[in-house]
Design a protein around this motif. Structure first.
Motif, PDB file in Angstrom:
ATOM      1  N   HIS A   1       0.856  -1.188   0.000  1.00 47.60           N
ATOM      2  CA  HIS A   1       0.000   0.000   0.000  1.00 47.60           C
ATOM      3  C   HIS A   1       0.887   1.230   0.000  1.00 47.60           C
ATOM      4  O   HIS A   1       1.606   1.473   0.975  1.00 47.60           O
TER       5      HIS A   1
ATOM      6  N   VAL B   1      -1.627   6.414  -0.295  1.00 46.63           N
ATOM      7  CA  VAL B   1      -2.915   5.730  -0.120  1.00 46.63           C
ATOM      8  C   VAL B   1      -3.194   5.491   1.355  1.00 46.63           C
ATOM      9  O   VAL B   1      -4.315   5.697   1.836  1.00 46.63           O
TER      10      VAL B   1
ATOM     11  N   HIS C   1      -6.199   7.189   3.240  1.00 45.15           N
ATOM     12  CA  HIS C   1      -7.203   6.233   3.727  1.00 45.15           C
ATOM     13  C   HIS C   1      -7.588   6.502   5.176  1.00 45.15           C
ATOM     14  O   HIS C   1      -8.762   6.530   5.529  1.00 45.15           O
ATOM     15  N   TRP C   2      -6.583   6.731   6.041  1.00 38.36           N
ATOM     16  CA  TRP C   2      -6.915   6.904   7.457  1.00 38.36           C
ATOM     17  C   TRP C   2      -7.474   8.291   7.760  1.00 38.36           C
ATOM     18  O   TRP C   2      -8.338   8.437   8.625  1.00 38.36           O
TER      19      TRP C   2
ATOM     20  N   ASN D   1      -9.336   9.812   5.644  1.00 36.93           N
ATOM     21  CA  ASN D   1     -10.702   9.628   5.160  1.00 36.93           C
ATOM     22  C   ASN D   1     -11.549   8.876   6.185  1.00 36.93           C
ATOM     23  O   ASN D   1     -12.703   9.248   6.443  1.00 36.93           O
TER      24      ASN D   1
ATOM     25  N   TYR E   1      -6.751  12.039  -2.865  1.00 40.22           N
ATOM     26  CA  TYR E   1      -6.730  10.597  -3.123  1.00 40.22           C
ATOM     27  C   TYR E   1      -7.127  10.289  -4.572  1.00 40.22           C
ATOM     28  O   TYR E   1      -6.464   9.500  -5.249  1.00 40.22           O
TER      29      TYR E   1
ATOM     30  N   HIS F   1      -2.504   4.135  -9.777  1.00 33.20           N
ATOM     31  CA  HIS F   1      -2.898   3.258  -8.670  1.00 33.20           C
ATOM     32  C   HIS F   1      -4.281   2.633  -8.911  1.00 33.20           C
ATOM     33  O   HIS F   1      -4.478   1.433  -8.706  1.00 33.20           O
TER      34      HIS F   1
ATOM     35  N   HIS G   1      -6.634 -14.359   0.131  1.00 34.07           N
ATOM     36  CA  HIS G   1      -6.387 -12.929   0.134  1.00 34.07           C
ATOM     37  C   HIS G   1      -4.910 -12.721  -0.129  1.00 34.07           C
ATOM     38  O   HIS G   1      -4.090 -12.801   0.778  1.00 34.07           O
TER      39      HIS G   1
ATOM     40  N   TYR H   1      -6.137  -6.869  -4.840  1.00 33.32           N
ATOM     41  CA  TYR H   1      -7.530  -6.914  -4.405  1.00 33.32           C
ATOM     42  C   TYR H   1      -8.281  -7.924  -5.244  1.00 33.32           C
ATOM     43  O   TYR H   1      -8.131  -7.953  -6.467  1.00 33.32           O
TER      44      TYR H   1
ATOM     45  N   GLN I   1     -13.616  -7.082  -3.861  1.00 35.72           N
ATOM     46  CA  GLN I   1     -13.035  -5.864  -3.284  1.00 35.72           C
ATOM     47  C   GLN I   1     -13.022  -4.735  -4.301  1.00 35.72           C
ATOM     48  O   GLN I   1     -13.381  -3.595  -3.986  1.00 35.72           O
TER      49      GLN I   1
ATOM     50  N   TYR J   1     -14.747  -1.219  -3.619  1.00 37.12           N
ATOM     51  CA  TYR J   1     -13.969   0.009  -3.463  1.00 37.12           C
ATOM     52  C   TYR J   1     -14.436   1.072  -4.456  1.00 37.12           C
ATOM     53  O   TYR J   1     -14.638   2.233  -4.091  1.00 37.12           O
TER      54      TYR J   1
ATOM     55  N   LEU K   1     -19.061  -0.112   5.170  1.00 35.77           N
ATOM     56  CA  LEU K   1     -18.143  -0.106   6.308  1.00 35.77           C
ATOM     57  C   LEU K   1     -18.332  -1.323   7.212  1.00 35.77           C
ATOM     58  O   LEU K   1     -17.368  -1.860   7.749  1.00 35.77           O
TER      59      LEU K   1
ATOM     60  N   HIS L   1     -16.590  -3.989   5.382  1.00 37.57           N
ATOM     61  CA  HIS L   1     -15.179  -3.626   5.216  1.00 37.57           C
ATOM     62  C   HIS L   1     -14.414  -3.746   6.535  1.00 37.57           C
ATOM     63  O   HIS L   1     -13.353  -4.372   6.584  1.00 37.57           O
TER      64      HIS L   1
ATOM     65  N   ILE M   1      -4.193  -8.435   7.138  1.00 35.08           N
ATOM     66  CA  ILE M   1      -4.447  -7.364   6.172  1.00 35.08           C
ATOM     67  C   ILE M   1      -4.539  -5.980   6.819  1.00 35.08           C
ATOM     68  O   ILE M   1      -4.378  -4.970   6.152  1.00 35.08           O
TER      69      ILE M   1
END
Ligand code: HEM
Lengths: 246, 205
Positions: free
Chosen positions: B12, B16, B20-21, B23, B79, B88, B115, B120, B124, B128, B179, B182, B192
């Motif tokens: 990752h 990203v 991601h965090w 977000n 992003y 990406h 996985h 992905y 997934q 996404y 979520l 997810h 993961i």
């Protein structure tokens, strides 16, 4: 539409008394899900409150920049008018002020050349216009209504208000008060409304501007003033965003 | 494989991970304060439990919502820009295929879906892309109900003020549904979650 089970603004009164200005976290974060997840109770409410107020002031500036003085709110036909129109105030419907129209005089103060008070007849002698627009409440609901009265711009010009001043403020018979920015006051759809469905919506005089949320449309207006000092407002002082443009 | 077989590889990219965090934080604030705003005038016959909302009362919730919206929107734009420009999105989310997603669901149900770190699976990818679209719809419908006069063209595209309110609600509902799955998978599928912080696959395959 009228919410089925809404918390009227009036329902907030007991809470407001408790929360006063430090309102953002006390019950929200410390009990809320976020603190469970983060394991942190953010005891320092004031810092977060200050950050949120700073962002709110920033949003005032963004909204003022976004405001287009020539952009008109959508208008509707008489068939679209919401009936009954929702009543909303910080008090119950039975507590609306009763004002004697004969004796009523609109007071003027601040940066206004001619501060002579106005009777209703004198206001009615000015050119009148009418609008059917959507009122959006800060609570989320909206309703379409019809209002008729004097273009506020015309009135401000007529009394010689300083149109370069920053704020126009309102003091109301129900102890409510609020203020708007001068560009919004001068918008072509901003009305000093004399005619509307029922006295309980603000007799004898209220402000109607479709470019702001409902709580920026003060009712039962007793005094109008023009100033450069931020006048705040009843809900604004409790933490609602001041500009609250639509 | 960038770092050779023995060294852990970056699955990752840093950009990203950070977005991601950020977000994730912004979405939590938006959803929880949004629930409190919803309660002031519920669209449907239910309210959100107060203890799972943010802001304490309507003004507080609105203050959170209108502060975090900037974080959500600016971080989201960064992003999206990164994902499009760096390749990406192309590398990680494409190709998408319903057929592939269907096959993967069948494999997953039989407990056979692997996985593979840094890749992905078809489900997934669809999810996404789906949640990214849901966030975009949430932002646009949010703008439509925030500025129904100044941005009236957008409000009209969203079906008018009252419809836009509902679009905003269902975009939130779609994000929350995503979520649940997810986060459920992120904490239950072995190996993961940590890489989403460190960037490194835990054990090279
Ligand atoms: C506590 C909350 C969250 C956790 C624990 C979490 C966990 C993760 C993990 C572990 C991955 C990597 C999956 C893999 O390698 O197979 C991931 C990727 C992703 N998550 Fe989350 N996530 C959270 C919140 C969110 C939110 C709120 C959103 C969007 C609304 C979101 C959207 C995504 C997307 C789009 C990706 C793919 C990122 C990319 O490669 O560009 N996540 N998440």
């Amino acid at each position: 539409m009228k919410p089925r089970r809404s918390e009227r603004l009036s329902a907030f009164r007991p809470q407001i008394a408790r929360l006063e200005r430090r309102l953002f976290l006390k019950q929200g974060l410390s009990l809320g899900a976020l603190s469970l997840l983060s394991g942190c109770t953010l005891k320092d409410d004031d810092a977060v409150d200050r950050l949120l107020m700073t962002m709110s002031r920033f949003n005032d500036k963004i909204q003022a920049a976004l405001f287009d003085p020539a952009k008109l709110a959508p208008t509707y036909s008489e068939a679209d008018v919401t009936t009954p129109f929702p009543f909303n105030a910080y008090y119950e419907e039975k507590d609306v002020p009763l004002i004697d129209g004969e004796r009523y005089r609109l007071q003027l103060s601040g940066l206004i050349a001619d501060k002579r008070p106005w009777s209703l007849d004198e206001l009615r002698a000015l050119p009148q216009s009418s609008q059917i627009t959507r009122l959006v409440c800060v609570e989320g609901w909206s309703a379409i209504g019809q209002w008729r009265g004097v273009a506020f711009r015309h009135f401000l010009e007529r009394v010689g208000a300083d149109l370069t001043a920053r704020y126009v403020g309102f003091k109301c018979a129900d102890k409510y008060y609020s203020s708007i920015d001068m560009p919004s006051a001068l918008h072509p759809q901003t009305l000093l409304a004399l005619d509307f469905t029922d006295a309980k919506y603000g007799y004898p005089l209220r402000l109607r501007l479709p470019t702001k949320l409902g709580f920026k449309n003060p009712k039962f207006i007793g005094e109008i003033f023009v100033t450069n000092d931020y006048p705040g407002g009843y809900w604004e002082d409790k933490g609602y965003n001041w500009f609250s443009g639509s | 494989m960038v770092g050779g077989v023995d060294k852990p590889r970056t699955i990752h990219p840093l950009f990203v991970r950070v977005t991601h965090w950020v977000n994730a934080f912004a979405i939590f604030v938006m959803v929880l304060s949004g629930w409190r705003i919803y309660n002031a005038s519920p669209l449907f016959d239910f309210e959100f439990p107060k203890d799972f909302t943010l802001g304490g009362w309507l003004a507080g919730a609105l203050a959170w919502h209108f502060a975090a919206m900037w974080l959500l929107a600016l971080n989201g734009l960064a992003y999206l820009a990164y994902g499009l420009v760096s390749g990406h999105f192309r590398k990680s989310f494409l190709p998408i295929s319903l057929r592939g997603a269907f096959d993967d669901v069948l494999l997953a149900m039989r407990g056979l879906l692997d996985h593979a770190p840094g890749r992905y699976n078809a489900v997934q990818r669809l999810f996404y892309i789906g949640v990214i679209l849901a966030v975009i719809v949430a932002v646009l419908s949010g703008l439509a109900i925030w500025k129904p006069v100044q941005l009236q063209a957008l409000t009209a595209v969203m079906g008018g003020f009252e419809t836009a309110r509902r679009v905003h609600f269902f975009a939130m509902a779609a994000i929350v549904a995503f979520l649940l799955v997810h986060i459920g998978l992120a904490v239950s599928v072995k190996g993961i979650l940590t890489p989403m912080f460190t960037g490194r696959a835990e054990a090279p395959r």
